[in-house]
Design a protein around this motif. Sequence first.
Motif, PDB file in Angstrom:
ATOM      1  N   MET A 167       7.502   5.767   3.984  1.00  0.00           N
ATOM      2  CA  MET A 167       8.210   5.231   2.823  1.00  0.00           C
ATOM      3  C   MET A 167       7.222   4.570   1.864  1.00  0.00           C
ATOM      4  SD  MET A 167      11.302   2.403   2.564  1.00  0.00           S
ATOM      5  CE  MET A 167      12.394   3.302   3.676  1.00  0.00           C
ATOM      6  N   PRO A 168       7.140   5.033   0.619  1.00  0.00           N
ATOM      7  CA  PRO A 168       6.197   4.450  -0.339  1.00  0.00           C
ATOM      8  C   PRO A 168       6.728   3.145  -0.917  1.00  0.00           C
ATOM      9  CG  PRO A 168       7.415   6.218  -1.383  1.00  0.00           C
ATOM     10  CD  PRO A 168       7.840   6.211   0.062  1.00  0.00           C
ATOM     11  N   ILE A 169       5.843   2.359  -1.480  1.00  0.00           N
ATOM     12  CA  ILE A 169       6.221   1.079  -2.065  1.00  0.00           C
ATOM     13  C   ILE A 169       7.204   1.274  -3.216  1.00  0.00           C
ATOM     14  CG2 ILE A 169       4.248   1.065  -3.643  1.00  0.00           C
ATOM     15  CD1 ILE A 169       5.869  -2.005  -1.913  1.00  0.00           C
ATOM     16  N   ALA A 170       7.130   2.410  -3.898  1.00  0.00           N
ATOM     17  CA  ALA A 170       8.048   2.667  -5.013  1.00  0.00           C
ATOM     18  C   ALA A 170       9.496   2.666  -4.561  1.00  0.00           C
ATOM     19  CB  ALA A 170       7.707   4.010  -5.670  1.00  0.00           C
ATOM     20  N   ASP A 171       9.756   3.035  -3.306  1.00  0.00           N
ATOM     21  CA  ASP A 171      11.120   2.990  -2.782  1.00  0.00           C
ATOM     22  C   ASP A 171      11.565   1.572  -2.453  1.00  0.00           C
ATOM     23  OD1 ASP A 171      11.553   5.723  -2.922  1.00  0.00           O
ATOM     24  OD2 ASP A 171      10.969   6.106  -0.843  1.00  0.00           O
ATOM     25  N   MET A 172      10.627   0.671  -2.267  1.00  0.00           N
ATOM     26  CA  MET A 172      10.944  -0.688  -1.822  1.00  0.00           C
ATOM     27  C   MET A 172      11.141  -1.668  -2.974  1.00  0.00           C
ATOM     28  SD  MET A 172       8.135  -0.990   1.244  1.00  0.00           S
ATOM     29  CE  MET A 172       7.926   0.318   2.459  1.00  0.00           C
ATOM     30  N   LEU A 173      10.309  -1.557  -3.993  1.00  0.00           N
ATOM     31  CA  LEU A 173      10.272  -2.588  -5.035  1.00  0.00           C
ATOM     32  C   LEU A 173      11.619  -2.867  -5.701  1.00  0.00           C
ATOM     33  CD1 LEU A 173       6.840  -1.759  -6.749  1.00  0.00           C
ATOM     34  CD2 LEU A 173       7.354  -3.602  -5.135  1.00  0.00           C
ATOM     35  N   PRO A 174      12.415  -1.844  -6.066  1.00  0.00           N
ATOM     36  CA  PRO A 174      13.657  -2.147  -6.781  1.00  0.00           C
ATOM     37  C   PRO A 174      14.658  -2.976  -5.984  1.00  0.00           C
ATOM     38  CG  PRO A 174      13.055   0.167  -7.058  1.00  0.00           C
ATOM     39  CD  PRO A 174      12.167  -0.391  -5.977  1.00  0.00           C
ATOM     40  N   ALA A 199      13.975 -13.234   8.462  1.00  0.00           N
ATOM     41  CA  ALA A 199      12.686 -12.706   8.001  1.00  0.00           C
ATOM     42  C   ALA A 199      12.844 -11.232   7.701  1.00  0.00           C
ATOM     43  CB  ALA A 199      11.595 -12.920   9.057  1.00  0.00           C
ATOM     44  N   LEU A 200      11.912 -10.722   6.908  1.00  0.00           N
ATOM     45  CA  LEU A 200      11.797  -9.287   6.649  1.00  0.00           C
ATOM     46  C   LEU A 200      10.504  -8.812   7.287  1.00  0.00           C
ATOM     47  CD1 LEU A 200      12.638  -9.191   2.811  1.00  0.00           C
ATOM     48  CD2 LEU A 200      14.213  -8.761   4.717  1.00  0.00           C
ATOM     49  N   GLU A 201      10.596  -7.809   8.141  1.00  0.00           N
ATOM     50  CA  GLU A 201       9.371  -7.222   8.692  1.00  0.00           C
ATOM     51  C   GLU A 201       8.876  -6.184   7.695  1.00  0.00           C
ATOM     52  OE1 GLU A 201       7.810  -5.600  12.957  1.00  0.00           O
ATOM     53  OE2 GLU A 201       9.466  -4.519  12.037  1.00  0.00           O
ATOM     54  N   VAL A 202       7.709  -6.428   7.128  1.00  0.00           N
ATOM     55  CA  VAL A 202       7.259  -5.616   6.002  1.00  0.00           C
ATOM     56  C   VAL A 202       5.884  -4.998   6.192  1.00  0.00           C
ATOM     57  CG1 VAL A 202       8.613  -7.021   4.391  1.00  0.00           C
ATOM     58  CG2 VAL A 202       6.207  -7.591   4.803  1.00  0.00           C
ATOM     59  N   TRP A 203       5.179  -5.385   7.238  1.00  0.00           N
ATOM     60  CA  TRP A 203       3.748  -5.036   7.283  1.00  0.00           C
ATOM     61  C   TRP A 203       3.285  -4.958   8.721  1.00  0.00           C
ATOM     62  CZ3 TRP A 203      -1.518  -7.327   6.622  1.00  0.00           C
ATOM     63  CH2 TRP A 203      -2.302  -6.620   5.692  1.00  0.00           C
ATOM     64  N   GLY A 204       2.072  -4.499   8.916  1.00  0.00           N
ATOM     65  CA  GLY A 204       1.529  -4.362  10.258  1.00  0.00           C
ATOM     66  C   GLY A 204       1.971  -3.069  10.911  1.00  0.00           C
ATOM     67  N   GLY A 205       1.783  -2.994  12.223  1.00  0.00           N
ATOM     68  CA  GLY A 205       2.089  -1.744  12.901  1.00  0.00           C
ATOM     69  C   GLY A 205       1.299  -0.608  12.285  1.00  0.00           C
ATOM     70  N   ALA A 206       1.979   0.476  11.948  1.00  0.00           N
ATOM     71  CA  ALA A 206       1.313   1.646  11.365  1.00  0.00           C
ATOM     72  C   ALA A 206       1.315   1.637   9.844  1.00  0.00           C
ATOM     73  CB  ALA A 206       1.986   2.920  11.876  1.00  0.00           C
ATOM     74  N   THR A 207       1.900   0.599   9.212  1.00  0.00           N
ATOM     75  CA  THR A 207       2.008   0.632   7.751  1.00  0.00           C
ATOM     76  C   THR A 207       0.647   0.620   7.067  1.00  0.00           C
ATOM     77  OG1 THR A 207       2.199  -1.789   7.638  1.00  0.00           O
ATOM     78  CG2 THR A 207       4.248  -0.537   7.758  1.00  0.00           C
ATOM     79  N   PHE A 208      -0.279  -0.148   7.581  1.00  0.00           N
ATOM     80  CA  PHE A 208      -1.595  -0.276   6.947  1.00  0.00           C
ATOM     81  C   PHE A 208      -2.297   1.080   6.900  1.00  0.00           C
ATOM     82  CE2 PHE A 208      -5.912  -1.696   6.312  1.00  0.00           C
ATOM     83  CZ  PHE A 208      -5.806  -2.924   5.684  1.00  0.00           C
ATOM     84  N   ASP A 209      -2.317   1.750   8.037  1.00  0.00           N
ATOM     85  CA  ASP A 209      -2.947   3.071   8.138  1.00  0.00           C
ATOM     86  C   ASP A 209      -2.228   4.088   7.267  1.00  0.00           C
ATOM     87  OD1 ASP A 209      -4.415   5.258   8.953  1.00  0.00           O
ATOM     88  OD2 ASP A 209      -3.543   5.373  10.944  1.00  0.00           O
ATOM     89  N   LEU A 220       1.478  -5.592   0.245  1.00  0.00           N
ATOM     90  CA  LEU A 220       1.929  -6.888   0.728  1.00  0.00           C
ATOM     91  C   LEU A 220       2.079  -7.877  -0.418  1.00  0.00           C
ATOM     92  CD1 LEU A 220       2.573  -8.982   2.872  1.00  0.00           C
ATOM     93  CD2 LEU A 220       0.109  -9.203   3.325  1.00  0.00           C
ATOM     94  N   ARG A 221       1.125  -7.899  -1.321  1.00  0.00           N
ATOM     95  CA  ARG A 221       1.199  -8.846  -2.435  1.00  0.00           C
ATOM     96  C   ARG A 221       2.412  -8.565  -3.324  1.00  0.00           C
ATOM     97  NH1 ARG A 221      -4.578  -8.318  -2.011  1.00  0.00           N
ATOM     98  NH2 ARG A 221      -4.608  -6.553  -3.448  1.00  0.00           N
ATOM     99  N   GLN A 222       2.704  -7.281  -3.553  1.00  0.00           N
ATOM    100  CA  GLN A 222       3.860  -6.931  -4.371  1.00  0.00           C
ATOM    101  C   GLN A 222       5.161  -7.350  -3.694  1.00  0.00           C
ATOM    102  OE1 GLN A 222       2.443  -2.654  -5.018  1.00  0.00           O
ATOM    103  NE2 GLN A 222       3.428  -3.072  -6.959  1.00  0.00           N
ATOM    104  N   GLU A 275      -2.964 -15.355   3.729  1.00  0.00           N
ATOM    105  CA  GLU A 275      -3.253 -15.690   2.330  1.00  0.00           C
ATOM    106  C   GLU A 275      -2.640 -14.689   1.361  1.00  0.00           C
ATOM    107  OE1 GLU A 275      -7.467 -18.097   3.129  1.00  0.00           O
ATOM    108  OE2 GLU A 275      -7.518 -16.048   2.339  1.00  0.00           O
ATOM    109  N   ASN A 276      -2.412 -13.464   1.804  1.00  0.00           N
ATOM    110  CA  ASN A 276      -1.777 -12.459   0.951  1.00  0.00           C
ATOM    111  C   ASN A 276      -0.257 -12.478   1.043  1.00  0.00           C
ATOM    112  OD1 ASN A 276      -3.624 -10.535  -0.617  1.00  0.00           O
ATOM    113  ND2 ASN A 276      -4.686 -10.666   1.347  1.00  0.00           N
ATOM    114  N   GLY A 277       0.319 -13.318   1.928  1.00  0.00           N
ATOM    115  CA  GLY A 277       1.768 -13.463   1.884  1.00  0.00           C
ATOM    116  C   GLY A 277       2.532 -13.454   3.187  1.00  0.00           C
TER     117      GLY A 277
END
Length: 461
Positions: free
Chosen positions: A24-31, A43-53, A67-69, A108-110
Amino acid sequence: MSQTVKVMETVLRDGQQSLIATRMPIADMLPILPKMDQAGYHALEVWGGATFDACIRYLNEDSWERLRQIRALTPNTKLQMLLRGQNILGYKNYADDVVETFVQRSIENGIDIIRIFDALNDVRNLETAVKATKKYGGHAQMAIAYTISDFHTVDYYVDLAKEMAAMGADSLCIKDMAGILTPNRAYELVSRIKAETTIPLEVHTHATAGMAEMTYLKAVEAGADIIDTAISPFAGGTSQPATESMLVALDDLGYTTTVDQNVASELADYFSPIRDRFRDTGGLNPKVKDVQPKSLLYQVPGGMLSNLLAQLKDQGLESRYQEVLEEVPRVRADLGFPPLVTPLSQMVGTQALMNVISGERYQLVPNEIKDYARGLYGRPPVAIKPDILHQLIGDEIPITVRPADLLAPQLPEFERNSAPYAHNIDDVLIYGLFPEPGRDFLGRRDDRFYDVPMQTISVSF
């Protein structure tokens, strides 16, 4: 006053990782992020796992910028990530200086909450990440990787939870990555852990085997503070139970929840066409939505199932899927019953695949499996049988120290090697964790052709 049950939403990380291999690209998430910020999630789980790769390898996205967005659009909700202890987000141990710097930059990034686990439940591999999380102001949630074997008793898990609490965990999580935690076992585990510890307890499972909702209800009945769910379009199958359904069930049973059910319904309406797009383009394999009671035997986690299917499909070997699944528990037993969680799930799955395809068990052995046998990932839950150990590494003697104690600081080398591409420490970490795809991504980013339209980027397997 009724018991309050908090909910952690996984659609942006584990939900989509389990069903569409993290495409899922960030463009699908931002709106939809401002609306998610209003829902009342713990909480929202948004990062880590396989997302970085996946970001740098498949989506042409800067993982840190994602993450910053997200952080910028969710000021009122805690953001959570999954960290593989000393493995960080990769498939091997990194030196302590890299682990600490990565944790620092994540916060520091969020990131607010870091769920930290080790694939072998070897707490030595959690020490550095936990200390760094607390040092830089984050919430350190220590996770128990749940699995089944004669060794993995309720007493074992309770003792592990007590050890984690003593190490400074801010909360605990029972992490059932394969959906094999039964309702009665959940009740017993939660009851006993809550009786022995005073910090919040979260329960994470997958719907793979068809009993996750019952497991959650019994866990809540036993006193679980938080459960992990996915909004319905990305729920079920190898993902988590549906957020909306669990909210209705908990409300009907008299529990108090903090998530607005009307907002949750709006979120489902938003994510439905995104799910349909992946279904239409082949990114969502129908098999990962199936109920698979045999997962109680295979113990294969959701993300591993979707990625295994993708690998077999790429090689034209989908017909051998069942053979590979049946080989997984045999390999796991040979290797001392490690929990099937990243990176061990991928390693065991790859070895099972090689055994099936080659026609001879352990004729081909990946280097990662050899390193595991050498003790370079930590202590196996059960000692590897001598004949299997010899087959894997010959006459070598496995190490017994904490694996990272053998590693010199790595950050200076990462900085030197990434100098032609890296603009800052976040870039250095991209390169250090994933050298080849990281270098390719950082090079593309600076290329004049980098600003391609998002719709031209492939999101299929």
